[in-house]
Design an enzyme around this catalytic site. Structure first.
Site, PDB file in Angstrom:
ATOM      1  N   GLU A 173       0.851  -1.195   0.000  1.00 15.74           N
ATOM      2  CA  GLU A 173       0.000   0.000   0.000  1.00 15.74           C
ATOM      3  C   GLU A 173       0.892   1.252   0.000  1.00 15.74           C
ATOM      4  O   GLU A 173       0.959   2.019   0.951  1.00 15.74           O
ATOM      5  CB  GLU A 173      -0.940  -0.051   1.210  1.00 15.74           C
ATOM      6  CG  GLU A 173      -1.906  -1.233   1.109  1.00 15.74           C
ATOM      7  CD  GLU A 173      -2.583  -1.588   2.422  1.00 15.74           C
ATOM      8  OE1 GLU A 173      -3.234  -2.651   2.476  1.00 15.74           O
ATOM      9  OE2 GLU A 173      -2.470  -0.832   3.404  1.00 15.74           O
ATOM     10  N   GLU A 346      -8.035   4.751   4.473  1.00 13.41           N
ATOM     11  CA  GLU A 346      -7.833   3.910   3.294  1.00 13.41           C
ATOM     12  C   GLU A 346      -7.905   4.796   2.052  1.00 13.41           C
ATOM     13  O   GLU A 346      -8.828   5.592   1.905  1.00 13.41           O
ATOM     14  CB  GLU A 346      -8.949   2.841   3.200  1.00 13.41           C
ATOM     15  CG  GLU A 346      -9.014   1.877   4.373  1.00 13.41           C
ATOM     16  CD  GLU A 346      -7.913   0.820   4.353  1.00 13.41           C
ATOM     17  OE1 GLU A 346      -7.229   0.691   3.325  1.00 13.41           O
ATOM     18  OE2 GLU A 346      -7.742   0.143   5.388  1.00 13.41           O
TER      19      GLU A 346
HETATM   20 ZN    ZN Z   1      -3.724  -1.937   4.761  1.00 12.93          ZN
END
Ligand code: ZN
Length: 387
Positions: A173, A346
């Site tokens: 990520e 996120e």
């Molecule tokens: Zn994550």
């Protein structure tokens, strides 16, 4: 034609690459767990000829649902990244691209290298406001770097709010570390918001919680196969020193606000969750998110894991096939231990608006912008921390 991955965060297995229209690849996966999603490879080939690159096992990856409406990114110089036409048929992920140059890189999202991490840290340390602390070492002997950004005398610092921000527990990520870069740049820019924030608070920033996993090209786990965002209740010093040492530093100094930065494979929007252990924290979390939505159009409050699941969507940041079954994520641990607001953010791997061409060029810039904007919302929230 040659495909290589022997560099920082490189990851793919080549089945065959004998013709530009017949390139078949397989996801390599994390080194000590069954997770597979991240890819990053370089191709030396013939320019201006159509290429068809097929990842044949995309349908059995960890977050297979994430491939729908997803487009891979490419770069000729490792700096500027752009989306390339990508299709998913439920089994294969197919990239159709005609490279303009003989050397081109493809990745799941713009990679964030250790060299860049080191440069950002070095640049930050030219400011008198910054201190670097190596909290300990990873299983592969990389430093776990904490950047402390503050102003004033040490005794004065004790009265200041302690804002902890960590990123990239999940190494694939990479948007999380682009986010941190944008945040640090603004925090050291002397702008009015940054000045006011540093009057009242000290920042404790871990830009990369998982340097081993990042270097290896893992998506989800560290070098020993641990999903770091699952073991905050009892991190092993041997297998998850990244969390062990960060948690220890938090206990030594305290936490007044905590943010944990992530990316989501499936949902095409940025969202935050947390603040669920009391009515007061739930209200504070909602106020925080609504303010963030006001200051940055790339953030929104309407869609998150709750609404996603209610609509029949699959799992999220908590799912894993790493060796740990019991799980305590960072925000739950910090909120219950320190009683403070603890939120995870996120950001999407996909473009949230596929028709918006601006989102197809340097998608990492959206993440940097979100990092810079967060300071406005933290400043707004600081006043409420002591109530
Ligand atoms: Zn994550």
């Amino acid at each position: 034609m040659m495909i290589t991955t022997n560099f920082d965060s490189g990851s793919i297995n080549v089945i065959n690459a004998d013709h530009p229209q017949n390139i078949n690849l397989r996801l390599r996966g994390d080194n000590q767990s069954c997770n597979a999603q991240w890819f990053h490879f370089r191709m030396d080939t013939t320019a201006r000829e159509p290429h068809k690159i097929t990842i044949v096992d995309a349908g059995s990856s960890t977050f297979a649902a994430g491939w729908s409406n997803y487009e891979a990114v490419a770069s000729y110089d490792g700096q500027a990244w752009f989306r390339v036409p990508t299709h998913y048929n439920g089994k294969d992920l197919v990239i159709d691209h005609t490279p303009e140059h003989e050397c081109v890189s493809y990745a799941y999202f713009p990679p964030y290298s250790q060299a860049r991490q080191q440069q950002v840290l070095t640049d930050a340390l030219t400011s008198k406001r910054c201190t670097h602390i190596s909290l300990g070492h990873t299983p592969e002997q990389r430093s776990i770097d904490l950047l402390v950004v503050g102003r004033g005398q040490l005794d004065e610092g004790a009265k200041k709010k302690k804002v902890w921000i960590i990123a990239r527990q999940h190494p694939g990520e990479t948007m999380a570390q682009w986010f941190i870069e944008g945040l640090i740049a603004r925090l050291l820019s002397n702008d009015e918001t940054a000045e006011k924030l540093l009057d009242e608070s000290t920042f404790y920033i871990v830009a990369n919680m998982n340097p081993d996993g990042s270097a290896k090209g893992n998506h989800r786990t560290n070098a020993t196969g641990v999903n770091l965002n699952s073991i905050w209740h009892k991190p092993s010093q041997a297998e998850a020193p990244e969390v062990y040492y960060v948690r220890k530093a938090m206990h030594a100094g305290g936490v007044d606000l905590f943010l944990d930065i992530h990316g989501d494979e499936e949902i095409p929007y940025s969202f935050m969750m947390g603040g669920k252990s009391s009515k007061q924290l739930t209200t504070r979390a909602l106020t925080f998110k609504r303010h963030y939505e006001q200051v940055n159009a790339d953030f929104q409050v309407a869609y998150d894991y709750d609404t996603h699941h209610a609509a029949g969507g699959q799992s999220c940041c908590g799912s894993s096939c790493s060796k740990n079954n019991a799980r305590t994520i960072a925000t739950d641990y910090v909120e219950s231990t320190f009683g403070c607001l603890a939120l995870f953010l996120e950001m999407p791997f996909k473009a949230s608006d596929p028709d918006n061409q601006a989102q197809h060029v340097n998608p990492q810039d959206i993440c940097k912008g979100l990092g810079a904007s967060l300071l406005d919302t933290i400043l707004h929230g600081i006043a409420k921390l002591s109530t």
